[in-house]
Design a protein around this motif. Sequence first.
Motif, PDB file in Angstrom:
ATOM      1  N   ALA A 111      54.314  54.315  43.523  1.00 20.61           N
ATOM      2  CA  ALA A 111      53.113  54.562  44.343  1.00 20.61           C
ATOM      3  C   ALA A 111      52.522  53.237  44.822  1.00 20.61           C
ATOM      4  CB  ALA A 111      52.084  55.364  43.548  1.00 20.61           C
ATOM      5  N   CYS A 112      52.545  52.218  43.963  1.00 26.28           N
ATOM      6  CA  CYS A 112      52.047  50.899  44.387  1.00 26.28           C
ATOM      7  C   CYS A 112      52.838  50.430  45.593  1.00 26.28           C
ATOM      8  CB  CYS A 112      52.171  49.876  43.253  1.00 26.28           C
ATOM      9  SG  CYS A 112      50.834  49.979  42.064  1.00 26.28           S
ATOM     10  N   ARG A 113      54.147  50.580  45.529  1.00 26.71           N
ATOM     11  CA  ARG A 113      54.981  50.134  46.667  1.00 26.71           C
ATOM     12  C   ARG A 113      54.653  50.931  47.916  1.00 26.71           C
ATOM     13  NH1 ARG A 113      58.292  48.629  42.197  1.00 26.71           N
ATOM     14  NH2 ARG A 113      57.283  46.606  42.088  1.00 26.71           N
ATOM     15  N   ARG A 114      54.499  52.233  47.756  1.00 28.38           N
ATOM     16  CA  ARG A 114      54.163  53.071  48.926  1.00 28.38           C
ATOM     17  C   ARG A 114      52.858  52.628  49.582  1.00 28.38           C
ATOM     18  NH1 ARG A 114      56.178  57.258  45.806  1.00 28.38           N
ATOM     19  NH2 ARG A 114      54.155  57.922  45.018  1.00 28.38           N
ATOM     20  N   HIS A 115      51.906  52.226  48.750  1.00 26.63           N
ATOM     21  CA  HIS A 115      50.573  51.873  49.282  1.00 26.63           C
ATOM     22  C   HIS A 115      50.422  50.373  49.558  1.00 26.63           C
ATOM     23  CE1 HIS A 115      48.561  55.831  48.603  1.00 26.63           C
ATOM     24  NE2 HIS A 115      49.515  55.953  47.697  1.00 26.63           N
ATOM     25  N   GLY A 116      51.492  49.619  49.326  1.00 26.18           N
ATOM     26  CA  GLY A 116      51.433  48.177  49.622  1.00 26.18           C
ATOM     27  C   GLY A 116      50.677  47.358  48.589  1.00 26.18           C
ATOM     28  N   LEU A 117      50.632  47.840  47.339  1.00 25.99           N
ATOM     29  CA  LEU A 117      49.984  47.069  46.273  1.00 25.99           C
ATOM     30  C   LEU A 117      51.046  46.412  45.393  1.00 25.99           C
ATOM     31  CD1 LEU A 117      47.487  48.813  47.093  1.00 25.99           C
ATOM     32  CD2 LEU A 117      46.855  48.819  44.677  1.00 25.99           C
ATOM     33  N   ALA A 118      50.701  45.256  44.839  1.00 26.33           N
ATOM     34  CA  ALA A 118      51.596  44.603  43.874  1.00 26.33           C
ATOM     35  C   ALA A 118      51.493  45.361  42.549  1.00 26.33           C
ATOM     36  CB  ALA A 118      51.198  43.153  43.707  1.00 26.33           C
ATOM     37  N   PHE A 119      52.537  45.242  41.733  1.00 28.35           N
ATOM     38  CA  PHE A 119      52.548  45.982  40.458  1.00 28.35           C
ATOM     39  C   PHE A 119      52.836  45.021  39.295  1.00 28.35           C
ATOM     40  CE2 PHE A 119      55.018  48.561  37.309  1.00 28.35           C
ATOM     41  CZ  PHE A 119      53.941  49.317  36.858  1.00 28.35           C
ATOM     42  N   GLY A 120      52.169  45.280  38.167  1.00 23.34           N
ATOM     43  CA  GLY A 120      52.394  44.464  36.973  1.00 23.34           C
ATOM     44  C   GLY A 120      52.310  45.321  35.718  1.00 23.34           C
ATOM     45  N   THR A 121      52.784  44.770  34.600  1.00 19.87           N
ATOM     46  CA  THR A 121      52.789  45.561  33.352  1.00 19.87           C
ATOM     47  C   THR A 121      52.070  44.827  32.222  1.00 19.87           C
ATOM     48  OG1 THR A 121      54.919  44.591  32.762  1.00 19.87           O
ATOM     49  CG2 THR A 121      54.965  46.747  33.839  1.00 19.87           C
ATOM     50  N   TYR A 122      51.520  45.643  31.333  1.00 15.92           N
ATOM     51  CA  TYR A 122      50.910  45.192  30.069  1.00 15.92           C
ATOM     52  C   TYR A 122      51.817  45.725  28.980  1.00 15.92           C
ATOM     53  CZ  TYR A 122      47.155  45.623  26.393  1.00 15.92           C
ATOM     54  OH  TYR A 122      46.368  45.583  25.260  1.00 15.92           O
ATOM     55  N   LEU A 123      52.370  44.843  28.179  1.00 18.83           N
ATOM     56  CA  LEU A 123      53.192  45.267  27.043  1.00 18.83           C
ATOM     57  C   LEU A 123      52.573  44.632  25.808  1.00 18.83           C
ATOM     58  CD1 LEU A 123      55.849  46.726  26.087  1.00 18.83           C
ATOM     59  CD2 LEU A 123      56.925  44.466  26.162  1.00 18.83           C
ATOM     60  N   SER A 124      51.956  45.461  24.968  1.00 11.42           N
ATOM     61  CA  SER A 124      51.259  44.918  23.799  1.00 11.42           C
ATOM     62  C   SER A 124      52.266  44.321  22.816  1.00 11.42           C
ATOM     63  CB  SER A 124      50.473  46.020  23.097  1.00 11.42           C
ATOM     64  OG  SER A 124      49.970  45.523  21.873  1.00 11.42           O
ATOM     65  N   PRO A 125      52.082  43.043  22.460  1.00  9.16           N
ATOM     66  CA  PRO A 125      52.957  42.480  21.415  1.00  9.16           C
ATOM     67  C   PRO A 125      52.709  43.183  20.067  1.00  9.16           C
ATOM     68  CG  PRO A 125      51.887  40.740  22.695  1.00  9.16           C
ATOM     69  CD  PRO A 125      51.200  42.038  23.058  1.00  9.16           C
ATOM     70  N   TRP A 126      51.469  43.502  19.780  1.00  8.42           N
ATOM     71  CA  TRP A 126      51.142  44.219  18.534  1.00  8.42           C
ATOM     72  C   TRP A 126      51.542  45.672  18.720  1.00  8.42           C
ATOM     73  CZ3 TRP A 126      45.494  45.659  16.871  1.00  8.42           C
ATOM     74  CH2 TRP A 126      45.503  46.160  15.556  1.00  8.42           C
ATOM     75  N   ASP A 127      52.207  46.246  17.694  1.00  8.07           N
ATOM     76  CA  ASP A 127      52.705  47.609  17.788  1.00  8.07           C
ATOM     77  C   ASP A 127      52.436  48.289  16.441  1.00  8.07           C
ATOM     78  OD1 ASP A 127      54.417  49.910  17.728  1.00  8.07           O
ATOM     79  OD2 ASP A 127      55.644  49.020  19.328  1.00  8.07           O
TER      80      ASP A 127
END
Length: 495
Positions: free
Chosen positions: A139-155
Motif C-alpha cells: 500500500a505504501c508503494r501504491r500511495h508513493g510513501l517510503a516504507f520501513g520496519t521496526y524489529l524489536s531486538p528484545w523478544d
Amino acid sequence: MQTRCRSLPSGLLAALALIALSPVTEAAEPPAPYGPVPSPRQLQWHALEFYGFLHFTVNTFTDKEWGYGDESPAVFAPTDFDADQIVGVAKGAGMRGLILTAKHHDGFCLWPSEYTEHSVKNSPWRDGQGDVVREIADACRRHGLAFGTYLSPWDRNHPEYGRPAYLDYFRNQLRELMSGYGPLFEVWFDGANGGDGYYGGARETRRIDRLTYYDWPNTRQIVRDLQPGASMFSDAGPDVRWVGNEKGIAGDPAWSTLNRDDFAPGEADEKRLNRGDRPGTHWLPAECDVSIRPGWFYHSSEDDKVRSPHDLLDLYYKSVGRGASLLLNLPPDRRGRIHENDERSLRAFRALLDATFAEDLARGAVVSASNVRGDADRFSPAHVLDGDRQTYWSTDDGLATPELVLDLGDTVTFNVVSLREYLPLGQRVEDWALDAWEEGAWREFAKGTAIGNRRLWRGSDVATDRVRLRITKAPVCPALSEMALFLEPPKARPE
Ligand code: FUL
C-alpha cells in the motif's frame, strides 16, 4: 627591475587568452566541507522530514503496551484490516513514509516468519494466510510513501532470548524482512532490551549485555548488505539517532552531529541526544518519535485523548523546524484501521500546514549579499529562493559572517521564516539573526543557533519590504540553500 618578455608559442597564447576571458564562475570552487557530512542514504532520509509509525500487534487486542510474550496468536483478529485506509490517512496528513512494528517486544510477528510459529500464520485473520508487513509495504508503494520496519531486538516470547541461539534467530528474521519487502528507507532498532517475559514458558527475568549481546557491527552489516539505502535508527544510530524523549521535541539547538562512539543502543544520555554534539564526530541527526495518543498501541479508552491539530502543528515546529524529523505514531485499531478521531485531527493538522506553507512570500524578491563566493553565479544568493535544495549561496573562504538582503518590492507580512543549509557541505552556521527594515532602520526580530536541514522561526507578524539575514557565528563560510517567508493564518496560531 625589468621583467624580460619571452615569446610564447601561439597555441599557449590562445589558451591563456581564453582563460582571461572566461567568467570567474568557472574558477570558483565549492567550499570545503566542514566537519562530518551526511551519507547519501542520510540525505535521502533528511528529505522525508515527516513520516509515521504504526504500532500494531497482539497488544492492540489485549489492551497492553508491552505484551508478555505468552499471547496466543489467535488474539490477533482485526475485523476490517485495510492497508489502503491506513496508508491513505498517513498520506493525507502529509507523511512521506511509514514504519511498521513487524515485531514488538512480545515477539509476535506480523509476517509469516519461517522461523517461528508465533506469527500471523497461526491467527484467524485471513485464515492464517495474511501478511501485514506485505500489505502495508504494498500500500505504501501504491500511495508513493517510503516504507520501513521496526524489529524489536528484545523478544519476550522466544525460549532462547538471552542466549547465543537467539542471535541467529534475530538475524534470520532480519534477513527475511530485509529481503522480502522491497527497498526500505529506515530500519528501527528499539533500545528497550531484556527483563521479564514468557521466554517459551520459563517466565523469568533475563538480562543481556547491551554492548555485546547483539554483536551490532555484524548484525547491522546484514542491513547494509541487503538494504544499502536504508538508514538505521537506534539510540546511537548509526544513521539516525533517538532525540532522547518520546514527546516529539528536539533540543534548541538540535545539532545534526554527535560523538557517536560515546553511545550504545539502550545506553542513552538523553540530554546529549536531544541537543547533539558540536562539532561532533559523526553526522547523526535526530528523529522525534511521538504518538498521536498517550499510548503507542490502540486503546479505546484513549479515543478522546487524540492530540489536537494545533498540538501536532506545535510538534512539527519543534521537530522538523529544528532540523530533526518527526516520526508520528498512528495506532491502527481493532478493526485494523486508523480511528476516525485520529483521522479527523490529522486532516485538520494538514489543512493548517497547507494554509501556512502553500505560498512562499519571498519568491520573486530581489536578493543581494555582502559577498558571493568568487563572484560566481553558481554561489549566488538567488539560489536561496529557487526552491532547489541542490543549489546554495556561499561566500569566500574567511568570510564566515556575511549578510543577505531580500528586497520584497512591497510591504509583505509574514510570521514564519524557513532556512535550510546545503547539507552535503556539513552543518556550518552556529548563530544567525533576522532584521526587518522599519522606518529607515534595521530592527532585529529573530535570532537562533543551528540551521541544518531546516530551521523554522515562528513569531509575531512582521510587516516590511526588506528582510536581512545575518550569519553571526560560523567556523567557516556558510552554504545556505533556502530562505522562505510564510504567513501563518490566525486559525493556525498557537491556541
Ligand atoms: C519504546 C518501546 O518500548 C515502546 O513500546 C515503543 O515501541 C517506542 C517507540 O519505543 O522504546
